[in-house]
Enzyme design. Structure first.
Site, PDB file in Angstrom:
ATOM      1  N   GLY A  90      98.471 -83.630  44.658  1.00 18.64           N
ATOM      2  CA  GLY A  90      98.211 -83.420  46.076  1.00 18.64           C
ATOM      3  C   GLY A  90      98.452 -84.636  46.934  1.00 18.64           C
ATOM      4  N   LYS A 136     100.942 -93.029  44.335  1.00 17.71           N
ATOM      5  CA  LYS A 136      99.796 -92.229  44.759  1.00 17.71           C
ATOM      6  C   LYS A 136      99.360 -92.680  46.148  1.00 17.71           C
ATOM      7  CE  LYS A 136      95.816 -92.617  42.550  1.00 17.71           C
ATOM      8  NZ  LYS A 136      94.765 -92.453  41.519  1.00 17.71           N
ATOM      9  N   GLY A 149      96.838 -86.160  51.829  1.00 20.23           N
ATOM     10  CA  GLY A 149      97.670 -86.726  50.781  1.00 20.23           C
ATOM     11  C   GLY A 149      97.760 -88.239  50.790  1.00 20.23           C
ATOM     12  N   ASP A 281      92.023 -82.159  34.214  1.00 21.65           N
ATOM     13  CA  ASP A 281      93.204 -82.639  34.928  1.00 21.65           C
ATOM     14  C   ASP A 281      93.278 -84.163  34.933  1.00 21.65           C
ATOM     15  OD1 ASP A 281      90.901 -81.885  36.735  1.00 21.65           O
ATOM     16  OD2 ASP A 281      92.015 -83.165  38.112  1.00 21.65           O
TER      17      ASP A 281
END
Length: 530
Positions: A90, A136, A149, A281
């Site tokens: 995301g 990231k 994000g 995850d």
């Protein structure tokens, strides 16, 4: 950048798990940190990464760079025990896959270095290992679920510092390649790291962390594919097997991940690391530590220690980590069940057998990694007297709660003449009056076992000095360093980074770098998703 033609990257091998996506247009991106040594090991020219073209590559705009096609990858996951459905990157982009020498993420005897205990893929080159470069904080993707994000600069700096500290401690981990300031302020609300500290500002400078892993495949990747009803699973199994040196079968992949996760969590426990959010995850099938959100390090040893602000039940407490790792592996086994055997009953029996090995694998790994901390070689892992002595030591830690890092460093005093008794004089969290006698009794047992096993004091000291760090990323120091760095002063941050990336060297750093948090600060809490 170069990749191996025999091992395609994830977007090529399993395109249905990748969506092309560029990073957002940051107002004025600038490089804050670059890991020159790692960049060179990965085949990058550090000068190029510092150039405008290199910065575009690192921020997810490198479509013009050969070998780079930024993508967001898909995965699912169980979060706090509940299946959360489709998750995915995301706020992250997979930038490229590059070849480098084995071991750059701390995997030893597992990646690129075949040994008798680790299955290998005969077709894979043992001279090189493929690594994925991921940024990231690069902005929204189709998996953002309404989020922006983005990430704060301080969270990027935090992941850089802690992941590099973990590598220096010898723990397999994603590595940090770079930190980039985006030139904008983003809203994250206020946070209170310690009870007695004022809240942080609601607006924080934006940042991006660039990290490196052998892959970013997670248990949740297999969960997503298993629930999709597609024919993707065989290709995913083969991809994971080729990338991580497992034999190409579901059984071998499951057994390999069980072994690596057992070893990884044993190393977390040994160095007092609390991951904080062990959702599926966040469980890598490579055996590398991934996703440094609400992680922390112990001051006082306490199996019940919880630092994450969102872990209200203690599911991911320090002492619960082995149990949770086993639970996560159960979810991987469920995803692989149809691929394990021809019949459901045979598949279930195979899964139970492989999962049943986790407890023994973990116990063995924990003993191997912890014995050197008390001055005994790992070769005594099957020796009853050595393992009994270790269990007695671990029981003392639980009962009295000394500082996890400092008490192990103080064990070195058993091997050399010292003024006073540093071990008995350690500050203790519980039952302080009983500690000196209890630890003196244990020291007598240690002396007896050491002599009977023929371990000289010099050898014991050598083992302890190599296994017991002087410096770790202590929570209060990291908090202070990030606060100053966020305000533009990186001096403390850089000194702390230097210390924790040379953790076993008693160098010229402030004494405060070795001390636990002052009691007046109150309890520490960490935050996720910043």
């Amino acid at each position: 950048m170069s990749t191996s033609p025999n091992q395609p990257d994830l977007p090529t091998s399993i395109p249905e798990l990748a969506i092309e996506q560029e990073g957002f247009d940051a107002p004025s991106p600038s490089l804050v940190l670059l890991n020159d040594a790692l960049a060179t090991d990965l085949g990058f020219n550090p000068a190029w990464l510092r150039s405008e073209e290199g910065l575009r590559f690192l921020t997810g705009h490198g479509t013009e760079t050969p070998g780079s096609l930024p993508v967001a990858t898909a995965y699912a996951g169980h979060q706090f025990g509940n299946f959360a459905g489709l998750l995915g990157d995301g706020r992250a982009l997979l930038l490229a896959t590059v070849a480098g020498r084995p071991g750059l993420t701390g995997l030893k005897g597992q990646v690129g270095v075949p040994d008798k205990s680790t299955p290998t893929n005969a077709a894979a080159s043992q001279a090189t290992q493929l690594y994925e470069i991921q940024s990231k904080g690069t902005g929204p993707t189709p998996f953002s679920r309404g989020g922006d994000g983005k990430a704060t600069l301080t969270s990027a700096l935090r992941e850089y510092l802690i992941s590099e500290a973990m590598f220096a401690l010898g723990v397999p981990t994603t590595r940090a390649l770079a930190v980039i300031a985006t030139g904008e302020d983003i809203y994250r609300g206020s946070q209170i790291p310690f009870d007695e500290q004022p809240p942080t500002s609601e607006l924080q400078p934006g940042g991006i962390v660039v990290r490196v892993a052998t892959s970013h495949l997670r248990v949740g990747t297999f969960e997503l594919v298993a629930r999709s009803g597609s024919d993707t699973m065989p290709r995913l199994i083969n991809f994971a097997a080729a990338r991580h040196r497992y034999d190409e079968s579901a059984k071998r992949v499951l057994a390999g991940v069980v072994k690596r996760q057992a070893d990884l969590v044993a190393q977390w426990m040994t160095c007092g690391f609390v991951h904080g959010v062990m959702n599926t995850d966040n469980a890598s099938v490579s055996g590398e530590t991934i996703d440094y959100g609400p992680c922390a390090f112990l001051d006082a040893h306490d199996p019940r220690a919880v630092f994450s602000s969102i872990d209200s039940t203690g599911r991911y407490a320090f002492g619960a980590q082995p149990t949770v790792a086993g639970w996560n592996l159960g979810r991987l086994a469920e995803a692989l069940l149809p691929s394990l055997e021809e019949t459901p009953d045979d598949a279930l029996n195979t899964a139970r057998e492989i999962l049943g090995s986790f407890a023994d694998e973990f116990a063995s790994a924990l003993t191997r990694h912890w014995l050197p901390k008390i001055g005994l070689p790992s070769s005594l892992a099957d020796d009853p007297s050595a393992t009994k002595l270790l269990r007695q030591w671990q029981s003392l830690l639980v009962k009295f709660g000394p500082d996890h890092t400092n008490v192990h460093r103080a064990l070195i005093s058993l091997t050399v003449p010292t003024d006073g008794n540093p071990l008995a004089e350690m500050p203790i969290a519980r039952d302080e009056g009983q500690w000196p006698d209890a630890v003196a009794e244990w020291a007598r047992k240690w002396e007896s076992v050491r002599e009977k096993k023929g371990v000289s004091k010099a050898r014991a000291r050598e083992l302890m000095e190599a296994a017991n760090p002087v410096y770790i990323p202590r929570n209060h120091l990291v908090t202070e360093a990030l606060e100053q760095a966020g305000a533009g002063d990186t001096d403390l941050y850089l000194r702390l980074l230097e210390a924790v990336t040379h953790p076993f060297e008693a160098a010229n750093f402030p004494t405060e770098f070795t001390l636990p948090a002052p009691a007046e600060l109150g309890s520490f809490r960490s935050y996720c998703g910043t």
